[in-house]
Design a protein around this motif. Structure first.
Motif, PDB file in Angstrom:
ATOM      1  N   TYR A  46       0.810  -1.216   0.000  1.00  0.00           N
ATOM      2  CA  TYR A  46       0.000   0.000   0.000  1.00  0.00           C
ATOM      3  C   TYR A  46       0.846   1.270   0.000  1.00  0.00           C
ATOM      4  O   TYR A  46       1.862   1.350   0.678  1.00  0.00           O
ATOM      5  N   ARG A  94      -4.333   3.949   0.588  1.00  0.00           N
ATOM      6  CA  ARG A  94      -5.263   4.209   1.675  1.00  0.00           C
ATOM      7  C   ARG A  94      -4.940   5.571   2.284  1.00  0.00           C
ATOM      8  O   ARG A  94      -3.862   6.124   2.070  1.00  0.00           O
ATOM      9  N   ASP A  96      -4.724   7.536   5.852  1.00  0.00           N
ATOM     10  CA  ASP A  96      -4.613   7.392   7.300  1.00  0.00           C
ATOM     11  C   ASP A  96      -4.568   8.767   7.952  1.00  0.00           C
ATOM     12  O   ASP A  96      -4.249   9.762   7.302  1.00  0.00           O
ATOM     13  N   ARG A 109      -5.913   3.903  10.725  1.00  0.00           N
ATOM     14  CA  ARG A 109      -5.734   3.345   9.385  1.00  0.00           C
ATOM     15  C   ARG A 109      -7.069   3.401   8.652  1.00  0.00           C
ATOM     16  O   ARG A 109      -8.127   3.223   9.260  1.00  0.00           O
ATOM     17  N   ASN A 110      -6.982   3.619   7.339  1.00  0.00           N
ATOM     18  CA  ASN A 110      -8.221   3.713   6.545  1.00  0.00           C
ATOM     19  C   ASN A 110      -9.189   4.710   7.169  1.00  0.00           C
ATOM     20  O   ASN A 110     -10.388   4.431   7.302  1.00  0.00           O
ATOM     21  N   ASP A 113     -12.180   7.252   2.905  1.00  0.00           N
ATOM     22  CA  ASP A 113     -12.061   6.825   1.513  1.00  0.00           C
ATOM     23  C   ASP A 113     -11.776   8.041   0.642  1.00  0.00           C
ATOM     24  O   ASP A 113     -11.980   9.184   1.074  1.00  0.00           O
TER      25      ASP A 113
END
Length: 116
Positions: A46, A94, A96, A109-110, A113
């Protein structure tokens, strides 16, 4: 200490924290006309676009709450520009947030979107 120096100090703290978690820091303070990304890192496969937020106290709200829809939109556009500029077509990404409230670091994390 001015706000820029305080922000830089906490971005350095966040980068060190992410390195300890096993991420590789690719770039810091990426800027383009659509926005800014505090930290760009690799976490396995990622590419991670990270926003760092700091609050000395909770009086004006928690640091993580400062990443509102408009901020997410600016980060997303800057990330899209970064991906195009560097020729990344199919790399998983992603978004963060590293929220620093006083001495407490929270890695989300994530956190959000892609936001258009």
């Amino acid at each position: 200490m001015n706000k820029r120096k305080i922000g830089s100090c906490h971005e350095e703290q966040a980068a060190a924290f992410l390195k300890k978690q096993g991420l590789y820091i690719v770039e810091r303070n990426f800027r383009c006309r659509t926005g800014e990304i505090d930290i760009i890192a690799r976490d396995g496969d990622y590419l991670v676009f990270t926003e760092v937020k700091y609050r000395r106290t909770g009086e004006s709200g928690w640091a993580s709450a400062a990443v509102d829809w408009h901020k997410r939109q600016r980060i997303s556009r800057a990330a899209q520009f970064y991906l195009i500029r560097h020729g990344y077509a199919d790399i998983p990404c992603r978004f963060d947030v590293v929220a620093i409230d006083g001495n407490r670091i929270q890695w989300i994390r994530n956190a959000f979107d892609y936001t258009e």
